[in-house]
Write an enzyme that holds these catalytic residues in place. Structure first.
Site, short mmCIF file in Angstrom:
data_model
loop_
_atom_site.label_atom_id
_atom_site.label_comp_id
_atom_site.label_asym_id
_atom_site.label_seq_id
_atom_site.Cartn_x
_atom_site.Cartn_y
_atom_site.Cartn_z
N LYS A 1 42.06 12.58 134.36
CA LYS A 1 41.04 13.61 134.55
C LYS A 1 41.67 14.92 135.02
CE LYS A 1 39.28 10.62 137.39
NZ LYS A 1 38.45 9.90 138.38
N THR B 1 30.85 17.76 144.72
CA THR B 1 31.38 16.84 143.70
C THR B 1 31.76 15.49 144.32
OG1 THR B 1 33.57 17.80 144.04
CG2 THR B 1 32.28 18.65 142.19
N GLY C 1 31.96 11.86 144.99
CA GLY C 1 31.58 10.66 144.23
C GLY C 1 31.66 10.78 142.71
N THR C 2 32.22 11.87 142.24
CA THR C 2 32.28 12.05 140.77
C THR C 2 33.18 10.98 140.12
OG1 THR C 2 33.91 13.78 141.19
CG2 THR C 2 31.71 14.49 140.55
N GLY C 3 34.29 10.65 140.79
CA GLY C 3 35.22 9.66 140.22
C GLY C 3 34.59 8.28 140.15
N CYS C 4 33.91 7.89 141.22
CA CYS C 4 33.24 6.59 141.26
C CYS C 4 32.17 6.53 140.17
CB CYS C 4 32.55 6.37 142.60
SG CYS C 4 33.63 6.60 144.02
O1 PXL Z 1 35.48 8.98 145.78
C1 PXL Z 1 36.34 8.04 146.24
C2 PXL Z 1 35.71 7.05 147.16
C3 PXL Z 1 35.68 5.74 146.79
N1 PXL Z 1 35.14 4.78 147.56
C4 PXL Z 1 34.60 5.08 148.75
C5 PXL Z 1 34.61 6.39 149.19
C6 PXL Z 1 35.16 7.41 148.38
C7 PXL Z 1 35.14 8.78 148.82
O2 PXL Z 1 34.68 9.14 149.84
O3 PXL Z 1 34.06 6.67 150.36
C8 PXL Z 1 34.04 4.00 149.58
#
Ligand code: PXL
Length: 270
Positions: free
Chosen positions: A176, A208, A210-213
């Site tokens: 990304k 942004t 949590g965008t990756g999750c």
């Molecule tokens: O965005 C990555 C991420 C993944 N998992 C958890 C997170 C975060 C970012 O804060 O808290 C549990």
């Protein structure tokens, strides 16, 4: 609405609801599938940062994966936060035991505010063992730099790093490009046979979290519904873009995106 597929999410909990397991469940549910979970850690955080992380015992993580899957077999597994060597080893053992085939790995390393979510020893085993066991990995630029030991400043550097990941045994990579300083974001999808570039306008916002999750869970969902990996990445990027644009502007720090944006929900993609 009929449920389209079943996804098992192996990831950490984010109390603020924008990232981690919470983002994953919202995404999978919004896109019409059934979400199951194996929680790896509990984080206490809000949009301004993480104040603490509590690990779940590795054995308990394995139990969640194995006992849940024994009863309801997931079509695709999404893996997020894995903070220690012990956890990665347990997860590897469990996914082998349940003979999981389709796995999307988001190699989570650092939270938006800068808190490390994985230790250095664990990164080593992710690199040597986990990467080659999964179907797709979705690193951002800092994560790809750590995994490959290279510096990434251009799209050419991204392609170079992706090739190193292929040599490490990765089957498919979505690297990304959002961290590069440009008006157009270029995300590259690479495997041994192809390189594709997805180009999208960068949306100017600090919200942004949590965008990756969200992206990796959306990919897992589309993929579980029979889309190709490349098409799943393309659709998931669009889903995240719409979720960013319609963000609720919550919190004083890096706010969440809107998982419920309805853009793709009613479209029959299966
Ligand atoms: O965005 C990555 C991420 C993944 N998992 C958890 C997170 C975060 C970012 O804060 O808290 C549990």
């Amino acid at each position: 609405m009929k449920l389209k597929s079943k996804i098992l999410i192996i990831a950490g909990s984010d109390s603020s609801g924008g990232a981690g397991i919470q983002a994953d469940i919202k995404t999978v549910t919004t896109l019409g599938s059934y979400a199951m979970t194996a929680i790896t850690a509990v984080t206490s955080q809000n949009t301004t940062g993480v104040i603490s992380i509590t690990s779940i015992p590795a054995k308990e993580i394995s139990r969640q994966i194995e006992f849940t899957s024994k009863d309801i077999k997931p079509d695709v597994i999404k893996i997020g936060m894995l903070h220690s060597t012990k956890v990665i080893k347990s997860v590897l053992k469990s996914i082998n035991k349940i003979k999981a085939k389709k796995i999307i790995l988001d190699p989570v390393m650092v939270a938006k505010g800068g808190t490390k979510l994985i230790n250095n020893q664990a990164i080593k085993i992710m690199k040597s063992k986990l990467i080659k066991r999964v179907t797709l990995i979705t690193p951002n630029i800092p994560e790809a730099e750590i995994l490959t030991g290279t510096k990434i400043n251009t799209v050419k550097d991204m392609v170079y790093a992706a090739n190193i990941l292929l040599r490490l045994g990765a089957k498919n990579i979505l690297l990304k490009g959002g961290h590069l300083d440009s008006k157009i974001i270029q995300d590259i999808f690479v495997n041994k046979k192809q390189i594709s570039i997805f180009k999208n306008k960068k949306i100017k916002t600090k919200d942004t979290h949590g965008t990756g999750c969200t992206l990796s869970s959306a990919i897992a969902t589309y993929y579980s519904c029979g889309k190709t990996l490349k098409k799943s990445c393309d659709m998931a990027i669009k889903y995240v873009n719409h979720a960013i644009v319609s963000g609720p502007k919550y919190g004083k720090g890096h706010g969440p995106i809107n998982h419920l944006n309805t853009i793709n929900i009613d479209k029959k993609f299966r």
